[in-house]
Design a protein around this motif. Structure first.
Motif, PDB file in Angstrom:
ATOM      1  N   SER A  22      16.172  38.209  43.951  1.00  0.00           N
ATOM      2  CA  SER A  22      15.684  38.208  45.328  1.00  0.00           C
ATOM      3  C   SER A  22      14.533  37.224  45.476  1.00  0.00           C
ATOM      4  CB  SER A  22      15.233  39.610  45.746  1.00  0.00           C
ATOM      5  OG  SER A  22      14.198  40.072  44.896  1.00  0.00           O
ATOM      6  N   ASP A  23      14.180  36.963  46.739  1.00  0.00           N
ATOM      7  CA  ASP A  23      13.041  36.098  47.006  1.00  0.00           C
ATOM      8  C   ASP A  23      11.953  36.894  47.698  1.00  0.00           C
ATOM      9  OD1 ASP A  23      13.141  35.534  50.111  1.00  0.00           O
ATOM     10  OD2 ASP A  23      15.201  35.421  49.385  1.00  0.00           O
ATOM     11  N   VAL A  24      10.747  36.406  47.621  1.00  0.00           N
ATOM     12  CA  VAL A  24       9.603  37.143  48.136  1.00  0.00           C
ATOM     13  C   VAL A  24       9.652  37.279  49.651  1.00  0.00           C
ATOM     14  CG1 VAL A  24       8.123  35.111  48.414  1.00  0.00           C
ATOM     15  CG2 VAL A  24       7.103  37.337  47.876  1.00  0.00           C
ATOM     16  N   PHE A  25      10.441  36.445  50.333  1.00  0.00           N
ATOM     17  CA  PHE A  25      10.534  36.495  51.783  1.00  0.00           C
ATOM     18  C   PHE A  25      11.599  37.479  52.269  1.00  0.00           C
ATOM     19  CE2 PHE A  25       9.660  32.057  50.443  1.00  0.00           C
ATOM     20  CZ  PHE A  25       8.349  31.962  50.886  1.00  0.00           C
ATOM     21  N   ALA A  26      12.356  38.072  51.346  1.00  0.00           N
ATOM     22  CA  ALA A  26      13.460  38.979  51.701  1.00  0.00           C
ATOM     23  C   ALA A  26      14.502  38.286  52.556  1.00  0.00           C
ATOM     24  CB  ALA A  26      12.932  40.233  52.410  1.00  0.00           C
ATOM     25  N   ASP A  27      14.721  36.996  52.307  1.00  0.00           N
ATOM     26  CA  ASP A  27      15.793  36.287  53.011  1.00  0.00           C
ATOM     27  C   ASP A  27      17.165  36.780  52.582  1.00  0.00           C
ATOM     28  OD1 ASP A  27      14.193  34.739  54.550  1.00  0.00           O
ATOM     29  OD2 ASP A  27      14.793  32.812  53.702  1.00  0.00           O
ATOM     30  N   GLY A  28      17.287  37.112  51.319  1.00  0.00           N
ATOM     31  CA  GLY A  28      18.575  37.557  50.809  1.00  0.00           C
ATOM     32  C   GLY A  28      18.422  38.074  49.396  1.00  0.00           C
ATOM     33  N   GLU A  29      19.539  38.529  48.864  1.00  0.00           N
ATOM     34  CA  GLU A  29      19.511  39.130  47.536  1.00  0.00           C
ATOM     35  C   GLU A  29      20.874  38.958  46.878  1.00  0.00           C
ATOM     36  OE1 GLU A  29      17.796  43.281  45.610  1.00  0.00           O
ATOM     37  OE2 GLU A  29      18.737  43.345  47.601  1.00  0.00           O
ATOM     38  N   LEU A  30      20.858  38.564  45.629  1.00  0.00           N
ATOM     39  CA  LEU A  30      22.057  38.530  44.812  1.00  0.00           C
ATOM     40  C   LEU A  30      22.067  39.771  43.943  1.00  0.00           C
ATOM     41  CD1 LEU A  30      24.581  37.072  43.616  1.00  0.00           C
ATOM     42  CD2 LEU A  30      23.032  36.047  41.940  1.00  0.00           C
ATOM     43  N   LEU A  31      23.076  40.614  44.103  1.00  0.00           N
ATOM     44  CA  LEU A  31      23.191  41.847  43.329  1.00  0.00           C
ATOM     45  C   LEU A  31      24.324  41.705  42.322  1.00  0.00           C
ATOM     46  CD1 LEU A  31      22.723  44.313  46.293  1.00  0.00           C
ATOM     47  CD2 LEU A  31      21.112  43.971  44.403  1.00  0.00           C
ATOM     48  N   ILE A  32      24.048  42.066  41.095  1.00  0.00           N
ATOM     49  CA  ILE A  32      25.015  41.961  39.999  1.00  0.00           C
ATOM     50  C   ILE A  32      25.222  43.355  39.437  1.00  0.00           C
ATOM     51  CG2 ILE A  32      25.521  40.895  37.765  1.00  0.00           C
ATOM     52  CD1 ILE A  32      23.448  38.718  38.500  1.00  0.00           C
ATOM     53  N   ALA A  33      26.470  43.786  39.313  1.00  0.00           N
ATOM     54  CA  ALA A  33      26.763  45.130  38.824  1.00  0.00           C
ATOM     55  C   ALA A  33      27.906  45.073  37.824  1.00  0.00           C
ATOM     56  CB  ALA A  33      27.133  46.055  39.979  1.00  0.00           C
ATOM     57  N   ALA A  34      27.756  45.756  36.707  1.00  0.00           N
ATOM     58  CA  ALA A  34      28.781  45.772  35.660  1.00  0.00           C
ATOM     59  C   ALA A  34      29.232  47.208  35.406  1.00  0.00           C
ATOM     60  CB  ALA A  34      28.244  45.154  34.368  1.00  0.00           C
ATOM     61  N   PHE A  35      30.539  47.364  35.194  1.00  0.00           N
ATOM     62  CA  PHE A  35      31.149  48.679  34.978  1.00  0.00           C
ATOM     63  C   PHE A  35      32.153  48.594  33.831  1.00  0.00           C
ATOM     64  CE2 PHE A  35      29.888  48.462  39.387  1.00  0.00           C
ATOM     65  CZ  PHE A  35      29.372  49.714  39.664  1.00  0.00           C
ATOM     66  N   LYS A  36      32.577  49.763  33.357  1.00  0.00           N
ATOM     67  CA  LYS A  36      33.655  49.815  32.374  1.00  0.00           C
ATOM     68  C   LYS A  36      34.459  51.076  32.601  1.00  0.00           C
ATOM     69  CE  LYS A  36      33.331  51.383  28.284  1.00  0.00           C
ATOM     70  NZ  LYS A  36      33.102  51.691  26.864  1.00  0.00           N
ATOM     71  N   ARG A  37      35.721  51.026  32.191  1.00  0.00           N
ATOM     72  CA  ARG A  37      36.569  52.220  32.103  1.00  0.00           C
ATOM     73  C   ARG A  37      37.527  51.976  30.957  1.00  0.00           C
ATOM     74  NH1 ARG A  37      39.291  55.117  37.090  1.00  0.00           N
ATOM     75  NH2 ARG A  37      40.173  53.086  37.507  1.00  0.00           N
ATOM     76  N   GLY A  38      37.386  52.772  29.938  1.00  0.00           N
ATOM     77  CA  GLY A  38      38.186  52.516  28.754  1.00  0.00           C
ATOM     78  C   GLY A  38      37.853  51.149  28.183  1.00  0.00           C
ATOM     79  N   LYS A  39      38.861  50.311  28.012  1.00  0.00           N
ATOM     80  CA  LYS A  39      38.644  48.977  27.464  1.00  0.00           C
ATOM     81  C   LYS A  39      38.341  47.941  28.545  1.00  0.00           C
ATOM     82  CE  LYS A  39      41.639  49.739  23.447  1.00  0.00           C
ATOM     83  NZ  LYS A  39      42.841  49.272  22.699  1.00  0.00           N
ATOM     84  N   ASP A  40      38.522  48.330  29.803  1.00  0.00           N
ATOM     85  CA  ASP A  40      38.236  47.411  30.902  1.00  0.00           C
ATOM     86  C   ASP A  40      36.731  47.283  31.114  1.00  0.00           C
ATOM     87  OD1 ASP A  40      40.773  46.662  31.591  1.00  0.00           O
ATOM     88  OD2 ASP A  40      41.004  48.149  33.184  1.00  0.00           O
ATOM     89  N   ARG A  41      36.231  46.071  31.081  1.00  0.00           N
ATOM     90  CA  ARG A  41      34.844  45.782  31.439  1.00  0.00           C
ATOM     91  C   ARG A  41      34.859  44.672  32.477  1.00  0.00           C
ATOM     92  NH1 ARG A  41      30.614  47.200  27.676  1.00  0.00           N
ATOM     93  NH2 ARG A  41      31.437  48.578  26.044  1.00  0.00           N
ATOM     94  N   TYR A  42      34.074  44.838  33.520  1.00  0.00           N
ATOM     95  CA  TYR A  42      34.076  43.839  34.589  1.00  0.00           C
ATOM     96  C   TYR A  42      32.776  43.957  35.353  1.00  0.00           C
ATOM     97  CZ  TYR A  42      35.912  48.142  36.621  1.00  0.00           C
ATOM     98  OH  TYR A  42      36.104  49.455  36.970  1.00  0.00           O
ATOM     99  N   ALA A  43      32.449  42.900  36.053  1.00  0.00           N
ATOM    100  CA  ALA A  43      31.231  42.866  36.860  1.00  0.00           C
ATOM    101  C   ALA A  43      31.535  42.118  38.143  1.00  0.00           C
ATOM    102  CB  ALA A  43      30.093  42.186  36.097  1.00  0.00           C
ATOM    103  N   PHE A  44      30.788  42.440  39.160  1.00  0.00           N
ATOM    104  CA  PHE A  44      30.889  41.643  40.379  1.00  0.00           C
ATOM    105  C   PHE A  44      29.491  41.275  40.843  1.00  0.00           C
ATOM    106  CE2 PHE A  44      31.702  46.131  41.663  1.00  0.00           C
ATOM    107  CZ  PHE A  44      30.552  46.385  42.392  1.00  0.00           C
ATOM    108  N   THR A  45      29.413  40.140  41.493  1.00  0.00           N
ATOM    109  CA  THR A  45      28.170  39.696  42.109  1.00  0.00           C
ATOM    110  C   THR A  45      28.386  39.659  43.610  1.00  0.00           C
ATOM    111  OG1 THR A  45      28.652  37.316  42.132  1.00  0.00           O
ATOM    112  CG2 THR A  45      27.769  38.239  40.094  1.00  0.00           C
ATOM    113  N   ALA A  46      27.395  40.102  44.350  1.00  0.00           N
ATOM    114  CA  ALA A  46      27.481  40.110  45.810  1.00  0.00           C
ATOM    115  C   ALA A  46      26.188  39.535  46.373  1.00  0.00           C
ATOM    116  CB  ALA A  46      27.691  41.533  46.330  1.00  0.00           C
ATOM    117  N   THR A  47      26.330  38.558  47.237  1.00  0.00           N
ATOM    118  CA  THR A  47      25.182  37.951  47.895  1.00  0.00           C
ATOM    119  C   THR A  47      25.007  38.591  49.261  1.00  0.00           C
ATOM    120  OG1 THR A  47      25.582  35.850  46.755  1.00  0.00           O
ATOM    121  CG2 THR A  47      24.147  35.800  48.688  1.00  0.00           C
ATOM    122  N   VAL A  48      23.869  39.243  49.459  1.00  0.00           N
ATOM    123  CA  VAL A  48      23.550  39.908  50.719  1.00  0.00           C
ATOM    124  C   VAL A  48      22.564  39.024  51.475  1.00  0.00           C
ATOM    125  CG1 VAL A  48      22.589  41.970  51.803  1.00  0.00           C
ATOM    126  CG2 VAL A  48      23.925  42.168  49.690  1.00  0.00           C
ATOM    127  N   ALA A  49      22.936  38.612  52.683  1.00  0.00           N
ATOM    128  CA  ALA A  49      22.113  37.707  53.473  1.00  0.00           C
ATOM    129  C   ALA A  49      21.374  38.481  54.550  1.00  0.00           C
ATOM    130  CB  ALA A  49      22.975  36.612  54.104  1.00  0.00           C
TER     131      ALA A  49
END
Length: 477
Positions: free
Chosen positions: A138-165
């Protein structure tokens, strides 16, 4: 709605979805794999999420609620009762909204007891989804935020990134599905970019699961898709649309008298499926997803190339289903001040116009009115409160909102840039930000004004502000 011909369905023939929807399923198979034969639950979940995203988009275009169509689709799939229908029901049970997922799971169970086997990946899908880690950029001005989240289920591992404006009301403007193996490289690249700018502007923070859900889930739910460009791909030959309608009519006749179906739900499903078929025919939707696989590849050599990300609609259901397993975020305490409203503006403007950055400017009435424009547009258009706006919010004000909303004369326009620069200096000092951060913002605002003459002269913005905008009342006197 297709016309109905009153005759009972043939008892000798198992109902089938019309060929047009077989083609739609085939298109999804080409990108994500056939849900009957894919190896992992994630493969099937991506297939179902993309299909639900299409239904959701079609429902938005028709001003309908998509969940009704999804429930009707579950009933149709159960009646069709094929191995493919069983696989789709299993995938829907994994990523759909809670009510639809529960109905899909029940329908799948009934088909299983009728001898329709579930796909091989189904056993692994019964394992719990686990949260691995989350990060916020994020930036100090709260212009936006990039959120990164990682999950797993069994052998599946994956992550997604989401840019919130936050200059777009806190909606998601970009989403990527990435391999968690690439997360260290992504985070290292982010830290390297921070080192090139002034200290204190950007931050990289690890998030707890509930905090991730608090920040991202509302943004995903509030985000709508823009399909203005769909007309670019319209097929002038409408014969295929007619064929799809005929197929729906035939299927509708077969399902009409079945006592187990809810007619309203099925009718709604047909309407959304028809719209979804039209969407698929109108544009190269499958081309939005990387052909090399469902993970977005991270390649430092391509970092300067423009990347619009994956299809938000296709990943929406998957993202919501993963966020739903996280703890509920804590509620704000009763009486918490959640920000400014219009009643707060007069004292805020008094503070601004009395600051040292403004006292030396001419035409104080114009300066104050521009300050009110900044604050009012910020309250209505941005997530977050005035007066602290960063480069993205300022650029939206200067090159989008003011050209489209504000009718101003030459004397008023002449004071816009000095007022914006004064607002930038005053707001950063008001929040106790370091001088290098203030200079970074001032420089960015100055760069935005390089495009302002062209933006204000844009014929579309000009028409908008003359028809729907307001006229400034202050004078240079």
């Amino acid at each position: 709605m297709p016309n109905r011909r009153a005759h009972p369905p043939s008892p000798s023939r198992q109902p089938e979805l019309p060929p047009e929807f077989g083609q739609l399923f085939d298109a999804l198979d080409e990108v994500y794999g056939d849900p009957r034969t894919v190896r992992t639950p994630l493969d099937a979940e991506l297939w179902a999420s993309a299909f639900l995203g299409g239904l959701w988009t079609a429902a938005l275009q028709q001003d309908d609620e998509p969940e009704g169509a999804e429930l009707g689709l579950v009933e149709v799939l159960e009646l069709v009762g094929s191995p493919r229908a069983q696989a789709v029901l299993c995938a829907l049970a994994s990523v759909a909204s809670p009510e639809v997922a529960a109905r899909a799971g029940q329908a799948s169970e009934r088909l299983f007891h009728k001898g329709i086997r579930r796909p091989d990946w189904y056993g692994a899908a019964l394992q719990q989804v686990e949260f691995l880690e989350a990060w916020s950029v994020s930036d100090v001005f709260a212009d936006g935020e990039l959120l990164i989240a990682a999950f797993k289920r069994g052998k599946d591992r994956y992550a997604f990134t989401a840019t919130v404006a936050n200059n777009a009301q806190g909606t998601v403007v970009e989403v990527l599905l990435v391999d968690p193996v690439d997360l260290p490289d992504i985070l290292a690249e982010i830290r390297a970019e921070f080192s090139e700018g002034p200290e204190g502007v950007f931050s990289l923070d690890r998030l707890e699961a509930a905090e991730l859900r608090r920040r991202l889930e509302p943004a995903v739910r509030e985000t709508l898709v823009d399909d203005e460009d769909d007309d670019e791909y319209e097929d002038p030959d409408d014969a295929e649309d007619d064929d799809a309608e005929d197929g729906l009519e035939q299927l509708d006749e077969e399902f009409e008298d079945d006592p187990e179906l809810q007619p309203e739900a099925v009718d709604e499903a047909f309407a959304e499926l028809d719209a979804l078929a039209a969407l698929e025919q109108s544009g190269p939707a499958a081309a939005d997803t990387e052909a090399h696989g469902y993970y977005e590849e991270f390649d430092e050599e391509d970092e300067d190339e423009e990347d619009e990300g994956d299809d938000f609609a296709a990943l929406r259901a998957l993202m919501l289903s993963r966020l739903a397993v996280l703890p509920e975020p804590a509620e704000l305490p009763g009486g918490t001040d959640i920000g400014y409203d219009l009643d707060d503006l007069p004292p805020l403007l008094d503070e601004f116009t009395s600051c040292e950055d403004v006292r030396g400017l001419p035409h104080p009435a114009i300066v104050r009115e521009w300050g009110e424009v900044f604050a009012r547009l910020g309250l209505t258009e941005f997530a977050g409160d005035p007066p602290l706006y960063g480069p993205e919010k300022f650029d939206t004000l200067i090159n989008v909102l003011i050209p489209a909303r504000v009718n101003a004369d030459d004397a008023q326009l002449e004071m816009l840039e000095p007022t914006a620069l004064a607002w930038a200096r005053w707001s950063t000092r008001r929040f106790g930000l370091a001088e290098p951060v203030a200079e970074y913002l001032v420089e960015a605002v100055g760069e935005s004004f390089e495009d302002f003459p062209q933006s204000y002269a844009d014929p579309v913005f000009t028409m908008d502000r003359h028809m729907f905008g307001f006229t400034m009342q202050s004078t240079a006197g």
